[in-house]
Design an enzyme around this catalytic site. Structure first.
Site, short mmCIF file in Angstrom:
data_model
loop_
_atom_site.label_atom_id
_atom_site.label_comp_id
_atom_site.label_asym_id
_atom_site.label_seq_id
_atom_site.Cartn_x
_atom_site.Cartn_y
_atom_site.Cartn_z
CG ASP A 101 -0.04 -0.14 2.51
OD1 ASP A 101 0.51 0.88 2.97
OD2 ASP A 101 0.10 -1.27 3.03
CG ASP A 139 1.76 4.72 5.87
OD1 ASP A 139 1.32 3.74 6.52
OD2 ASP A 139 2.17 5.76 6.41
#
Length: 283
Positions: A207, A209
């Site tokens: 991802d 974050d």
């Protein structure tokens, strides 16, 4: 001998011909799981599940000292850890693999960070905390598989288990200069250096974050798990290729001599327990 420390999603090593399962008690308590020793592509390999065989342990609950002590005690000299991380840079897209060269300790909780103290004083250099030789071999393995592998990046380690705030995400990517964020590699990397072990982490970005403006890009457990499967297979393929390349030993590596000038306490002032610990770390 190489050991693989499996992070999220890696609780066994595919293709490993198991020879022995070590239930090890250490001076620091039990490790996360039994140390599995076996053969893969003709090489002797050990495996340890960092979070336990059923992922029972939070990052702050992992007994890092016991894990490193246990691996060292069975003859491991090199460690390749596998970890899920958040990306703090747009060029490290979710699904891509990275081997960081630097670590930023943003852990504020009470993790046991060192084998030293209580009668044994030593200070190891962690200016270059990872193994350059092992990184080069991973890069060679990635090239042979035509896989993209980022190197030369910085991993910022946080406590968890909560996912971070946007302010923390921006601090790590800005003031701290981090490229990745995770919860487990500190103090693991530094304990490995104290034990004179070569260490690298193969990081899987799951991802971005939460530093991007688009809330749809902010990390969630659902997002991590849904993106992890295919990336995990690429990471496993890279690990297998690394092992298949042949002998991974390198006793001349500087990581294997990190205690040469680090210990300050004269041997005659060590207790029997501390003398035994130092003998193990110096193997």
């Amino acid at each position: 001998m190489l050991a693989i420390i499996g992070g999220t999603g890696i609780y066994q090593l595919d293709g490993l011909e198991v020879i022995e399962e070590h239930q090890i008690e250490t001076p620091y308590g039990a490790p996360s799981a039994p140390v599995i020793r076996g053969k893969l592509a003709g090489q002797s390999i050990c495996f340890l599940a960092r979070h336990g065989q059923g992922h029972q342990l939070l990052p702050s609950e992992v007994n890092y000292r016991a894990n490193i002590w246990a691996l060292k005690s069975v003859g491991v000299t090199r460690i390749l850890a596998v970890s899920a991380v958040g990306s703090l840079r747009e060029e490290i897209a979710p699904g891509q693999l990275t081997v960081p060269s630097q670590y930023f300790d943003f852990v504020k909780g009470n993790r046991e960070r060192s084998f030293f103290g209580e009668g044994l004083a030593a200070h190891v250099s962690t200016a270059e905390p990872t193994c350059g030789d092992l990184t080069a071999r991973l890069s060679q393995a990635a090239e042979s598989l035509d896989q993209q592998l980022h190197t030369g990046k910085t991993y910022g380690c946080v406590d968890g288990p909560r996912l971070g705030t946007r302010a923390e995400s921006h601090f790590l990517r800005g003031a701290a200069g981090c490229d990745l964020v995770g919860m487990t590699n500190v103090p693991e990397v530094f304990l490995a250096r104290e034990a004179q072990l070569c260490y690298c982490t193969l990081c899987i970005a799951t991802d971005y974050d939460c530093w991007l403006d688009d809330p749809a890009q902010h990390v969630s457990v659902e997002q991590v798990i849904s993106r992890y499967g295919a990336s995990l297979e690429r990471a496993k393929a890279l690990v297998h290729q690394l092992i298949a390349q042949g002998d991974l030993s390198n006793e001349d590596c500087g990581c294997r001599h990190s205690l040469d000038c680090a210990v300050l306490t004269p041997e005659e002032h060590l207790s029997n327990n501390k003398r035994e610990l130092l003998e193990l770390l110096k193997r």
